[in-house]
Enzyme design. Structure first.
Site, PDB file in Angstrom:
ATOM      1  N   ASP A 142     -59.261  25.374   4.554  1.00  0.00           N
ATOM      2  CA  ASP A 142     -59.578  24.005   4.960  1.00  0.00           C
ATOM      3  C   ASP A 142     -61.056  23.843   5.283  1.00  0.00           C
ATOM      4  OD1 ASP A 142     -56.920  23.486   4.553  1.00  0.00           O
ATOM      5  OD2 ASP A 142     -56.575  22.526   6.492  1.00  0.00           O
TER       6      ASP A 142
ATOM      7  N   HIS B 158     -63.317  21.678   7.889  1.00  0.00           N
ATOM      8  CA  HIS B 158     -63.053  20.294   7.472  1.00  0.00           C
ATOM      9  C   HIS B 158     -64.294  19.422   7.345  1.00  0.00           C
ATOM     10  CE1 HIS B 158     -58.831  19.858   6.791  1.00  0.00           C
ATOM     11  NE2 HIS B 158     -58.488  20.395   7.957  1.00  0.00           N
TER      12      HIS B 158
ATOM     13  N   ASN C 242     -54.471  24.672   2.788  1.00  0.00           N
ATOM     14  CA  ASN C 242     -53.689  23.629   2.113  1.00  0.00           C
ATOM     15  C   ASN C 242     -54.565  22.470   1.647  1.00  0.00           C
ATOM     16  OD1 ASN C 242     -53.839  22.933   5.032  1.00  0.00           O
ATOM     17  ND2 ASN C 242     -52.685  21.128   4.417  1.00  0.00           N
ATOM     18  N   HIS C 243     -55.801  22.381   2.157  1.00  0.00           N
ATOM     19  CA  HIS C 243     -56.716  21.332   1.678  1.00  0.00           C
ATOM     20  C   HIS C 243     -57.606  21.801   0.529  1.00  0.00           C
ATOM     21  CE1 HIS C 243     -56.245  17.705   4.187  1.00  0.00           C
ATOM     22  NE2 HIS C 243     -55.645  18.555   5.000  1.00  0.00           N
TER      23      HIS C 243
ATOM     24  N   ASP D  33     -62.405  18.213   2.998  1.00  0.00           N
ATOM     25  CA  ASP D  33     -61.607  17.026   3.325  1.00  0.00           C
ATOM     26  C   ASP D  33     -61.853  16.571   4.761  1.00  0.00           C
ATOM     27  OD1 ASP D  33     -60.441  16.562   0.858  1.00  0.00           O
ATOM     28  OD2 ASP D  33     -58.625  17.697   1.299  1.00  0.00           O
ATOM     29  N   ARG D  34     -61.572  15.296   4.970  1.00  0.00           N
ATOM     30  CA  ARG D  34     -61.685  14.623   6.270  1.00  0.00           C
ATOM     31  C   ARG D  34     -63.143  14.456   6.709  1.00  0.00           C
ATOM     32  NH1 ARG D  34     -56.814  13.601   8.537  1.00  0.00           N
ATOM     33  NH2 ARG D  34     -55.015  14.841   7.887  1.00  0.00           N
TER      34      ARG D  34
ATOM     35  N   ARG E   3     -44.617  18.591  10.125  1.00  0.00           N
ATOM     36  CA  ARG E   3     -45.497  17.913   9.169  1.00  0.00           C
ATOM     37  C   ARG E   3     -44.729  17.186   8.075  1.00  0.00           C
ATOM     38  NH1 ARG E   3     -50.725  20.245   9.380  1.00  0.00           N
ATOM     39  NH2 ARG E   3     -50.784  22.106  10.658  1.00  0.00           N
TER      40      ARG E   3
ATOM     41  N   ASP F  53     -60.264  26.163  10.425  1.00  0.00           N
ATOM     42  CA  ASP F  53     -60.625  24.951   9.687  1.00  0.00           C
ATOM     43  C   ASP F  53     -62.014  24.452  10.091  1.00  0.00           C
ATOM     44  OD1 ASP F  53     -57.808  25.377   9.907  1.00  0.00           O
ATOM     45  OD2 ASP F  53     -57.419  23.321   9.284  1.00  0.00           O
TER      46      ASP F  53
ATOM     47  N   HIS G 181     -53.831  31.023   6.133  1.00  0.00           N
ATOM     48  CA  HIS G 181     -54.094  29.685   6.661  1.00  0.00           C
ATOM     49  C   HIS G 181     -52.915  29.110   7.434  1.00  0.00           C
ATOM     50  CE1 HIS G 181     -55.971  25.808   7.075  1.00  0.00           C
ATOM     51  NE2 HIS G 181     -54.866  25.242   6.639  1.00  0.00           N
TER      52      HIS G 181
ATOM     53  N   HIS H 180     -54.961  25.971  10.530  1.00  0.00           N
ATOM     54  CA  HIS H 180     -54.063  24.898  10.068  1.00  0.00           C
ATOM     55  C   HIS H 180     -53.744  23.838  11.122  1.00  0.00           C
ATOM     56  CE1 HIS H 180     -51.294  23.170   7.241  1.00  0.00           C
ATOM     57  NE2 HIS H 180     -50.185  23.661   7.752  1.00  0.00           N
TER      58      HIS H 180
END
Length: 473
Positions: free
Chosen positions: A245, A218, A277-278, A248-249, A376, A216, A326, A403
């Protein structure tokens, strides 16, 4: 009780130091001494939220409610956790309970109102969803789109060039944007490239070549550049695989996505991108990428990115030895590499709440044997025996996945058969973790490399997320 309270206080101190795992250990010990105090559970729930273990947070908050049905903080924690995993229909009941118990709580009231809007929005989006919606590229006349004389960047023609890449890197460092024509051009070119790739890309590492696997990133653009500075920039002899990923964030998600896409254009056979997943619509709406696209470019850019994300491969098989994806493994031992090969990802743009695609993007390892519910609140967890059976059945040495934050940037688990790599150091400016990447040469031995976060301009993570999300983080 006094000993339990002392442990809780030590947990609070660890929490203040952003040692979320340490805080959980203290709260757990306090619960072992006194399992009838609801605040121990809500404190642990908050630490689990920081670790993105939203399923565990929901379980803790529910236990606190069981002990004390009038404990408003427990409803608040459970509402936050359900909101963060996009279960707005579940969250809204708890937000309502918090407002009813604390009518003067303006923050809770605002969250309740925001959640109501999200529930309505989700229902609206579902109602207008069209299976074969026209592409956002329809009507986009790139050929006749003018790049104004005032644009001070390198011009891009039909092929990606090193000159354009170098200029892009520097532009993004200084807060400049690409011309919208080039943004459209890059996204559409990569969408076509990855659409034609297999659901599970299969690649070898040739002699005198190297492949670097990154987890990730991100939206942490400056940390991505640090990887390239330390490890070398992509080339025909030095390939990269980014394991989902990208966005995002972090608040430079468009910069990361465009730079990775530009490298994919430049080196289509040596530069690989797995979906995370993002790289999905619902996460992008909540965690900032949609807002960032609209703020820096326009809504059409987000829609084109969304189409390209749904075209990304879900896994990469490296030298028939390492399955890289991922999330992780599956709810059914019968799943094989051939099932991944046969999966037509183009029939399902978004992963949904069940099925092979969802599991590839969302699952996590656990230390205990067998399978368990997801920490999660989405997907599941798989134990070392599951990993062992999968690797033996498919002739693999290990599964490489991402992840999850790892404090050292990576972790080797499940007797060496499950490897997590995470490449966003000091994640969201709030977790004191290192980043890592894995180098693989033609001998297929894994070379682990750790690195620290680097300074970045004073723009906070989640700067483009919706306002209600920001107040919960």
């Amino acid at each position: 009780m006094a000993d339990a309270v002392s442990l809780k206080n030590q947990g609070n101190d660890a929490f203040k130091q952003k040692d979320w795992s340490g805080a959980i250990d203290y709260y757990t010990k306090a619960i072992e001494l006194n399992d009838k105090e609801p605040s121990f559970y809500t404190n642990r729930a908050q630490a689990n939220i920081k670790l993105e273990a939203y399923g565990y947070a929901i379980a803790d908050a529910s236990k606190a409610i069981e002990i004390d049905p009038n404990f408003a903080k427990a409803y608040y924690r459970r509402a936050v956790a359900n909101t963060l995993i996009l279960k707005h229909s579940d969250a809204i009941h708890d937000w309502k309970a918090v407002v009813r118990k604390n009518p003067a709580d303006k923050v809770a009231k605002a969250q309740y109102e925001a959640c109501q809007k999200m529930v309505k929005r989700d229902a609206f989006l579902k109602a207008i969803e069209i299976a074969d919606a026209p592409s956002a590229a329809v009507g986009l006349d790139l050929e006749n789109m003018i790049v104004e004389d005032s644009y001070d960047g390198v011009r891009l023609k039909d092929e990606m060039t090193q000159e354009f890449l170098d200029d892009m890197i520097e532009r993004f460092k200084t807060g400049k944007k690409l011309h919208r024509k080039y943004v459209f051009q890059i996204i559409l070119a990569v969408k076509a490239l990855v659409y034609d790739e297999a659901t599970m890309v299969e690649t070898e590492v040739a002699p005198d070549h190297m492949l670097t696997v990154c987890g990730d990133t991100h939206g942490q653009y400056f940390d991505l550049l640090e990887i390239f500075r330390l490890n070398g920039f992509p080339s025909q002899k030095h390939g990269y695989l980014f394991n989902g990923d990208f966005v995002d964030r972090g608040s430079w998600s468009t910069e990361i996505a465009l730079l990775l896409y530009a490298y994919k254009m430049m080196y289509p056979k040596f530069f690989f991108l797995n979906r995370g997943n993002h790289e999905t619509d619902d996460m992008n709406r909540m965690y900032g990428f949609e807002g960032e696209c609209k703020a820096k470019y326009n809504e059409r850019v987000f829609k084109l990115f969304s189409e390209s994300f749904s075209a990304l491969p879900l896994a990469t098989l490296i030298g028939s030895k390492y399955l890289t994806l991922h999330g992780g493994l599956f709810s059914d031992d019968a799943i094989t590499l051939d099932d991944i090969r046969k999966l037509n990802r183009h029939n399902q743009r978004q992963p949904g709440q069940a099925g092979l695609m969802m599991e590839m993007l969302w699952t996590d390892p656990q230390t205990t044997p067998g399978r368990g519910p997801s920490k999660r609140g989405v997907g599941l967890q798989f134990g070392p025996d599951v990993t062992k059976r999968f690797c033996e059945k498919n002739g693999l040495e290990a599964v490489i996945r991402s992840h999850e934050v790892r404090m050292e940037g990576y972790e080797v688990e499940h007797d060496g058969r499950c490897i997590t790599v995470f490449s966003a150091p000091k994640y969201c400016d709030s977790t004191e973790n290192k980043g890592a990447y894995i180098n693989i040469e033609s001998d297929y031995k894994l070379q682990f490399n750790k690195f620290d976060a680097v300074p970045h301009p004073d723009i906070k993570p989640m700067a483009y997320a919706n306002n209600s999300m920001m107040s919960m983080m």
